[in-house]
Write a protein that holds these residues in place. Sequence first.
Motif, PDB file in Angstrom:
ATOM      1  N   THR A   1       2.627  -6.599 -10.689  1.00  0.00           N
ATOM      2  CA  THR A   1       1.878  -7.836 -10.920  1.00  0.00           C
ATOM      3  C   THR A   1       2.100  -8.886  -9.839  1.00  0.00           C
ATOM      4  OG1 THR A   1       3.586  -8.966 -12.238  1.00  0.00           O
ATOM      5  CG2 THR A   1       2.049  -7.513 -13.420  1.00  0.00           C
ATOM      6  N   MET A   2       3.176  -8.782  -9.102  1.00  0.00           N
ATOM      7  CA  MET A   2       3.528  -9.799  -8.116  1.00  0.00           C
ATOM      8  C   MET A   2       3.581  -9.190  -6.726  1.00  0.00           C
ATOM      9  SD  MET A   2       4.214 -12.818  -9.472  1.00  0.00           S
ATOM     10  CE  MET A   2       3.069 -12.737 -10.839  1.00  0.00           C
ATOM     11  N   VAL A   3       3.137  -9.952  -5.758  1.00  0.00           N
ATOM     12  CA  VAL A   3       3.306  -9.585  -4.362  1.00  0.00           C
ATOM     13  C   VAL A   3       4.316 -10.561  -3.764  1.00  0.00           C
ATOM     14  CG1 VAL A   3       1.046  -8.500  -4.109  1.00  0.00           C
ATOM     15  CG2 VAL A   3       1.265 -10.950  -3.726  1.00  0.00           C
ATOM     16  N   THR A   4       4.582 -10.460  -2.502  1.00  0.00           N
ATOM     17  CA  THR A   4       5.557 -11.361  -1.880  1.00  0.00           C
ATOM     18  C   THR A   4       5.083 -12.806  -1.986  1.00  0.00           C
ATOM     19  OG1 THR A   4       4.546 -11.253   0.300  1.00  0.00           O
ATOM     20  CG2 THR A   4       6.212  -9.566  -0.222  1.00  0.00           C
ATOM     21  N   PRO A   5       6.018 -13.745  -1.970  1.00  0.00           N
ATOM     22  CA  PRO A   5       5.607 -15.153  -2.037  1.00  0.00           C
ATOM     23  C   PRO A   5       4.631 -15.531  -0.916  1.00  0.00           C
ATOM     24  CG  PRO A   5       7.965 -14.975  -2.391  1.00  0.00           C
ATOM     25  CD  PRO A   5       7.482 -13.599  -2.003  1.00  0.00           C
ATOM     26  N   GLN A   6       4.825 -14.963   0.259  1.00  0.00           N
ATOM     27  CA  GLN A   6       3.951 -15.287   1.376  1.00  0.00           C
ATOM     28  C   GLN A   6       2.527 -14.778   1.134  1.00  0.00           C
ATOM     29  OE1 GLN A   6       6.850 -13.560   1.626  1.00  0.00           O
ATOM     30  NE2 GLN A   6       8.165 -15.175   2.414  1.00  0.00           N
ATOM     31  N   THR A   7       2.389 -13.686   0.409  1.00  0.00           N
ATOM     32  CA  THR A   7       1.081 -13.125   0.105  1.00  0.00           C
ATOM     33  C   THR A   7       0.487 -13.770  -1.143  1.00  0.00           C
ATOM     34  OG1 THR A   7       1.844 -11.040   1.050  1.00  0.00           O
ATOM     35  CG2 THR A   7      -0.160 -10.953  -0.257  1.00  0.00           C
ATOM     36  N   GLN A   8       1.343 -14.139  -2.078  1.00  0.00           N
ATOM     37  CA  GLN A   8       0.895 -14.689  -3.364  1.00  0.00           C
ATOM     38  C   GLN A   8       0.291 -16.086  -3.217  1.00  0.00           C
ATOM     39  OE1 GLN A   8       1.859 -12.655  -6.180  1.00  0.00           O
ATOM     40  NE2 GLN A   8       0.557 -13.833  -7.517  1.00  0.00           N
ATOM     41  N   GLN A   9       0.956 -16.946  -2.470  1.00  0.00           N
ATOM     42  CA  GLN A   9       0.541 -18.351  -2.416  1.00  0.00           C
ATOM     43  C   GLN A   9      -0.870 -18.574  -1.875  1.00  0.00           C
ATOM     44  OE1 GLN A   9       3.718 -20.658  -0.725  1.00  0.00           O
ATOM     45  NE2 GLN A   9       4.833 -20.667  -2.658  1.00  0.00           N
ATOM     46  N   PRO A  10      -1.340 -17.803  -0.897  1.00  0.00           N
ATOM     47  CA  PRO A  10      -2.716 -18.042  -0.419  1.00  0.00           C
ATOM     48  C   PRO A  10      -3.813 -17.533  -1.371  1.00  0.00           C
ATOM     49  CG  PRO A  10      -1.418 -16.893   1.253  1.00  0.00           C
ATOM     50  CD  PRO A  10      -0.617 -16.931   0.006  1.00  0.00           C
ATOM     51  N   LEU A  11      -3.435 -16.786  -2.404  1.00  0.00           N
ATOM     52  CA  LEU A  11      -4.437 -16.265  -3.331  1.00  0.00           C
ATOM     53  C   LEU A  11      -5.134 -17.410  -4.065  1.00  0.00           C
ATOM     54  CD1 LEU A  11      -2.519 -13.294  -5.021  1.00  0.00           C
ATOM     55  CD2 LEU A  11      -4.273 -13.165  -3.243  1.00  0.00           C
ATOM     56  N   LEU A  12      -6.330 -17.161  -4.526  1.00  0.00           N
ATOM     57  CA  LEU A  12      -7.024 -18.127  -5.372  1.00  0.00           C
ATOM     58  C   LEU A  12      -6.214 -18.344  -6.642  1.00  0.00           C
ATOM     59  CD1 LEU A  12     -10.671 -16.745  -5.114  1.00  0.00           C
ATOM     60  CD2 LEU A  12      -9.722 -18.765  -3.963  1.00  0.00           C
ATOM     61  N   GLU A  13      -6.282 -19.543  -7.179  1.00  0.00           N
ATOM     62  CA  GLU A  13      -5.525 -19.854  -8.394  1.00  0.00           C
ATOM     63  C   GLU A  13      -5.872 -18.900  -9.532  1.00  0.00           C
ATOM     64  OE1 GLU A  13      -6.131 -24.002  -9.187  1.00  0.00           O
ATOM     65  OE2 GLU A  13      -4.689 -24.595  -7.649  1.00  0.00           O
ATOM     66  N   VAL A  14      -7.130 -18.535  -9.660  1.00  0.00           N
ATOM     67  CA  VAL A  14      -7.537 -17.644 -10.740  1.00  0.00           C
ATOM     68  C   VAL A  14      -6.837 -16.284 -10.600  1.00  0.00           C
ATOM     69  CG1 VAL A  14      -9.658 -16.735  -9.669  1.00  0.00           C
ATOM     70  CG2 VAL A  14      -9.500 -16.943 -12.157  1.00  0.00           C
ATOM     71  N   ASP A  15      -6.634 -15.819  -9.369  1.00  0.00           N
ATOM     72  CA  ASP A  15      -5.930 -14.556  -9.152  1.00  0.00           C
ATOM     73  C   ASP A  15      -4.436 -14.697  -9.415  1.00  0.00           C
ATOM     74  OD1 ASP A  15      -8.289 -13.196  -8.445  1.00  0.00           O
ATOM     75  OD2 ASP A  15      -8.110 -13.872  -6.365  1.00  0.00           O
ATOM     76  N   ARG A  16      -3.865 -15.804  -8.997  1.00  0.00           N
ATOM     77  CA  ARG A  16      -2.434 -16.032  -9.271  1.00  0.00           C
ATOM     78  C   ARG A  16      -2.187 -16.081 -10.773  1.00  0.00           C
ATOM     79  NH1 ARG A  16      -0.135 -20.749  -5.433  1.00  0.00           N
ATOM     80  NH2 ARG A  16       1.867 -19.905  -6.161  1.00  0.00           N
ATOM     81  N   LEU A  17      -3.070 -16.768 -11.479  1.00  0.00           N
ATOM     82  CA  LEU A  17      -2.923 -16.868 -12.926  1.00  0.00           C
ATOM     83  C   LEU A  17      -3.098 -15.501 -13.585  1.00  0.00           C
ATOM     84  CD1 LEU A  17      -2.404 -18.560 -15.403  1.00  0.00           C
ATOM     85  CD2 LEU A  17      -4.818 -19.247 -15.370  1.00  0.00           C
ATOM     86  N   ALA A  18      -4.031 -14.719 -13.113  1.00  0.00           N
ATOM     87  CA  ALA A  18      -4.219 -13.370 -13.659  1.00  0.00           C
ATOM     88  C   ALA A  18      -2.957 -12.537 -13.470  1.00  0.00           C
ATOM     89  CB  ALA A  18      -5.407 -12.685 -12.993  1.00  0.00           C
ATOM     90  N   HIS A  19      -2.321 -12.630 -12.322  1.00  0.00           N
ATOM     91  CA  HIS A  19      -1.085 -11.890 -12.069  1.00  0.00           C
ATOM     92  C   HIS A  19       0.023 -12.339 -13.022  1.00  0.00           C
ATOM     93  CE1 HIS A  19      -1.971 -10.202  -7.830  1.00  0.00           C
ATOM     94  NE2 HIS A  19      -3.117 -10.565  -8.403  1.00  0.00           N
TER      95      HIS A  19
ATOM     96  N   ALA B   1      -4.565 -27.327 -16.237  1.00  0.00           N
ATOM     97  CA  ALA B   1      -4.494 -26.816 -14.866  1.00  0.00           C
ATOM     98  C   ALA B   1      -3.075 -27.038 -14.344  1.00  0.00           C
ATOM     99  CB  ALA B   1      -5.507 -27.528 -13.991  1.00  0.00           C
ATOM    100  N   PRO B   2      -2.355 -25.961 -14.009  1.00  0.00           N
ATOM    101  CA  PRO B   2      -1.002 -26.124 -13.485  1.00  0.00           C
ATOM    102  C   PRO B   2      -1.022 -26.603 -12.038  1.00  0.00           C
ATOM    103  CG  PRO B   2      -1.598 -23.824 -13.452  1.00  0.00           C
ATOM    104  CD  PRO B   2      -2.736 -24.567 -14.113  1.00  0.00           C
ATOM    105  N   THR B   3       0.088 -27.149 -11.629  1.00  0.00           N
ATOM    106  CA  THR B   3       0.235 -27.576 -10.234  1.00  0.00           C
ATOM    107  C   THR B   3       0.598 -26.366  -9.378  1.00  0.00           C
ATOM    108  OG1 THR B   3       2.604 -27.988 -10.434  1.00  0.00           O
ATOM    109  CG2 THR B   3       1.106 -29.820 -11.019  1.00  0.00           C
ATOM    110  N   PRO B   4       0.421 -26.468  -8.083  1.00  0.00           N
ATOM    111  CA  PRO B   4       0.879 -25.381  -7.205  1.00  0.00           C
ATOM    112  C   PRO B   4       2.372 -25.076  -7.389  1.00  0.00           C
ATOM    113  CG  PRO B   4      -0.592 -26.838  -5.991  1.00  0.00           C
ATOM    114  CD  PRO B   4      -0.326 -27.488  -7.331  1.00  0.00           C
ATOM    115  N   ALA B   5       3.159 -26.106  -7.603  1.00  0.00           N
ATOM    116  CA  ALA B   5       4.598 -25.900  -7.822  1.00  0.00           C
ATOM    117  C   ALA B   5       4.859 -25.102  -9.105  1.00  0.00           C
ATOM    118  CB  ALA B   5       5.321 -27.244  -7.870  1.00  0.00           C
ATOM    119  N   GLN B   6       4.061 -25.318 -10.133  1.00  0.00           N
ATOM    120  CA  GLN B   6       4.237 -24.567 -11.380  1.00  0.00           C
ATOM    121  C   GLN B   6       3.888 -23.097 -11.177  1.00  0.00           C
ATOM    122  OE1 GLN B   6       1.843 -27.378 -13.721  1.00  0.00           O
ATOM    123  NE2 GLN B   6       3.557 -27.475 -15.170  1.00  0.00           N
ATOM    124  N   TYR B   7       2.852 -22.820 -10.411  1.00  0.00           N
ATOM    125  CA  TYR B   7       2.542 -21.426 -10.088  1.00  0.00           C
ATOM    126  C   TYR B   7       3.732 -20.770  -9.392  1.00  0.00           C
ATOM    127  CZ  TYR B   7      -2.509 -21.481 -11.101  1.00  0.00           C
ATOM    128  OH  TYR B   7      -3.737 -21.524 -11.711  1.00  0.00           O
TER     129      TYR B   7
END
Length: 136
Positions: free
Chosen positions: A41-59, A110-116
């Motif tokens: 469900t998770m990729v590296t932080p460097q790969t995860q952060q640029p994803l769209l919020e909807v994709d991060r939330l899905a993960h 809507a969560p903040t980027p820091a919460q993600y």
Amino acid sequence: MRTVVEDLVGEAERVIRDRVWVLTPADRVVAAQAATDLDATMVTPQTQQPLLEVDRLAHLREAHAAVAIALAHVHGRLAWFLGAAFTPLTPVLHWRALPDEDGPTFGAVAPTPAQYTEAEDAVRRLQNALVDISTT
């Protein structure tokens, strides 16, 4: 979220080290499968952060589901550990990545980027702990 998971993992490490929690082969199998599922469900932080919020939330929701599925297959201390790990991740169920467009959100926020980032870090820490449990 991250702090709660870190404290929980620390407690698990202590009770395993002190032999209060003696891991069974079944515990190790379930922990290994849960670790694999979380890793998916998770990729590296460097790969995860640029994803769209909807994709991060899905993960994150997939990670939460993976913990729930693992929890459904065990009893005893591993169930207690997974149940305790499930709880701090529950805010992801109330997050939304899409705009509300002036309609009802059923309490979703809507969560903040820091919460993600914090939630993703918590999932990664839990995944690492489950790897350790499966190989201890």
